[in-house]
Design a protein around this motif. Structure first.
Motif, PDB file in Angstrom:
ATOM      1  N   SER A  14       6.225  -2.205  -8.377  1.00 43.86           N
ATOM      2  CA  SER A  14       6.448  -3.266  -7.377  1.00 43.86           C
ATOM      3  C   SER A  14       6.056  -4.617  -7.941  1.00 43.86           C
ATOM      4  N   ASP A  25       0.871  -1.166   0.000  1.00 47.04           N
ATOM      5  CA  ASP A  25       0.000   0.000   0.000  1.00 47.04           C
ATOM      6  C   ASP A  25       0.916   1.226   0.000  1.00 47.04           C
ATOM      7  N   LYS A  26       1.106   1.807  -1.202  1.00 42.70           N
ATOM      8  CA  LYS A  26       2.112   2.871  -1.331  1.00 42.70           C
ATOM      9  C   LYS A  26       1.761   4.123  -0.543  1.00 42.70           C
ATOM     10  N   GLU A  27       0.476   4.478  -0.523  1.00 42.87           N
ATOM     11  CA  GLU A  27       0.068   5.695   0.209  1.00 42.87           C
ATOM     12  C   GLU A  27       0.437   5.558   1.685  1.00 42.87           C
ATOM     13  N   LYS A  73       9.221  11.511  -3.496  1.00 46.01           N
ATOM     14  CA  LYS A  73       7.847  11.005  -3.584  1.00 46.01           C
ATOM     15  C   LYS A  73       7.532  10.554  -5.012  1.00 46.01           C
ATOM     16  N   THR A  85       2.516   3.428   3.069  1.00 45.23           N
ATOM     17  CA  THR A  85       3.962   3.285   3.252  1.00 45.23           C
ATOM     18  C   THR A  85       4.633   4.655   3.189  1.00 45.23           C
ATOM     19  N   TRP A  86       4.172   5.469   2.233  1.00 47.57           N
ATOM     20  CA  TRP A  86       4.758   6.818   2.096  1.00 47.57           C
ATOM     21  C   TRP A  86       4.521   7.656   3.355  1.00 47.57           C
ATOM     22  N   PHE A 135       9.367   7.383  -5.714  1.00 40.13           N
ATOM     23  CA  PHE A 135       8.791   6.286  -4.928  1.00 40.13           C
ATOM     24  C   PHE A 135       7.517   5.759  -5.576  1.00 40.13           C
ATOM     25  N   PHE A 136       6.639   6.699  -6.007  1.00 35.70           N
ATOM     26  CA  PHE A 136       5.370   6.256  -6.593  1.00 35.70           C
ATOM     27  C   PHE A 136       5.542   5.690  -8.010  1.00 35.70           C
TER      28      PHE A 136
END
Ligand SMILES: NC(=O)c1ccc[n+]([C@@H]2O[C@H](COP(=O)([O-])OP(=O)(O)OC[C@H]3O[C@@H](n4cnc5c(N)ncnc54)[C@H](O)[C@@H]3O)[C@@H](O)[C@H]2O)c1
Ligand SMILES: [Zn+2]
Length: 343
Positions: A343, A294-296, A335, A298-299, A338-339
């Motif tokens: 993955s 869950d990228k949000e 950011k 995790t960020w 990262f996004f």
């Protein structure tokens, strides 16, 4: 760099590689020593503890807390431990972290030593003098920097270490190779997990090389003002993934290292071919390289990471395999990268 930076604030620990546990009775006075271990190690290697006063704590990260320290302190009082008592932590990183901390505060500080029994404790946790406990969800929130008197390596402990703990530790070994040692990286590529898992001699040699790497890094920078930061390679994103996805530490760091390689490509001209090599090596040692995260979430956790400073984040990037550096990356740029990581 000034000379004083090359010595620990306390006397540097004596290190005994490939040494039988029985050596302990030469290093400390048995009558005036207390061993601390956890229930798993005590159950599986009970013969090693006979004739020693031993405090057995519950196993697992969830017990690395102040309550465990209080219990140790109460037991030390019952055992009449005084300023002359020597404490030895025999276990994985949880035991060595708690032991170093409890020993440092009991009666304002007793001398202590470590017999690390997990590969992670051997190559990482027991080296460098950081000792402490977690407070709720906050890892290593409370603690001290204090060096043990000695480290005793008896590889026979590894016979009972669960396979998943072996795998977990390879994340830190691969991390050391990535940031400091191209030759070790090539050697790991050439060999396999089974090569090390099947021979105490092979794993012993690898552990010894890794102790030297970590030891040299912390010797130059005991209080983490510079070089020691490099040991966080893969850990900024890794910790955030560990929290969101509830993965074992080693697995999260495997994924975190791959992400850090991709960021190194974008920021630092690290080559895609080298990212692929790192990825292959991590997989070869049975660690994951990607995960549906869950990228949000995790960020969000990543932003709260303590390594954040203002508008930038200090991030460990690779220059090449075996060479790392700290880069200040503007948070919006980080950011975006990262996004964009697949993955
Ligand atoms: N102080 C530092 O600089 C530093 C650095 C890295 C990690 N750490 C800490 O280390 C901890 C992780 O260490 P770990 O992975 O060793 O965890 P751990 O101590 O929980 O050990 C992992 C598991 O293996 C078992 N075990 C250990 N040795 C065994 C043996 N020989 N035979 C059978 N079972 C055995 C333990 O009982 C436990 O269940 C974390 O709390 C982390 O914060 C500290
Ligand atoms: Zn780690």
């Amino acid at each position: 760099m000034a000379d004083k930076n090359y010595v620990f604030s306390e006397k540097a620990p004596s290190i005994f590689f490939d040494t039988n546990f029985s050596k302990l009775s030469e290093l400390v006075d048995k009558e005036n020593s207390v061993l601390i271990t956890d229930e798993n190690i005590f159950a599986k290697q009970s013969e090693k503890f006979s004739s020693w006063k031993t405090i057995v704590i519950k196993a697992g990260e969830q017990y690395k807390n102040q309550q465990a320290v209080d219990e140790i302190i109460n037991r030390l009082i019952e055992l009449n431990a005084d300023r002359q008592t020597f404490i030895v932590g025999i276990g994985g990183g949880v035991v060595t972290d708690i032991t170093g901390y409890a020993s440092s505060i009991y009666m304002r500080g007793l001398k202590f030593g470590f017999v690390p029994t997990s590969i992670l404790a051997m190559v990482d946790a027991s080296i460098g003098g950081k000792n402490g406990v977690d407070v709720g969800v906050y890892k290593n929130m409370v603690g001290v920097i204090n060096q043990p008197q000695f480290l005793l390596y008896d590889y026979s402990f590894l016979k009972t270490l669960p396979r998943e703990e072996w795998i977990n530790a390879f994340a830190e070994i691969i991390k050391h190779a990535c940031i400091k040692d191209k030759n070790m990286f090539d050697f790991l590529q050439e060999k396999s997990f089974e090569y090390f898992h099947s021979s105490l001699e092979n794993i012993g040699n690898l552990i010894q090389q890794n102790v030297k790497i970590k030891y040299n890094v912390v010797l130059n920078d005991e209080r983490e003002t510079g070089e020691r930061k490099l040991l966080n390679f893969g850990h900024t994103i890794g910790h955030a993934i560990e929290n969101t996805a509830k993965l074992p530490h080693g697995s999260a760091i495997g994924i975190g290292m791959v992400a850090a390689c991709v960021i190194s490509e974008k920021i630092n001209g690290f080559s895609k071919t080298d990212t692929d090599k790192v990825k292959q090596l991590i997989s070869k040692y049975h660690l994951p390289v990607s995960f549906n995260i869950d990228k949000e979430k995790t960020w969000d956790i990543l932003l709260h990471d303590k390594k954040k400073s203002g508008k930038d984040m200090n991030f460990i990037v690779l220059e090449g395999i075996g060479k790392a550096s700290v880069k200040k990356i503007p948070i919006p740029e980080l950011k975006e990268i990262f996004f964009s990581i697949n993955s």
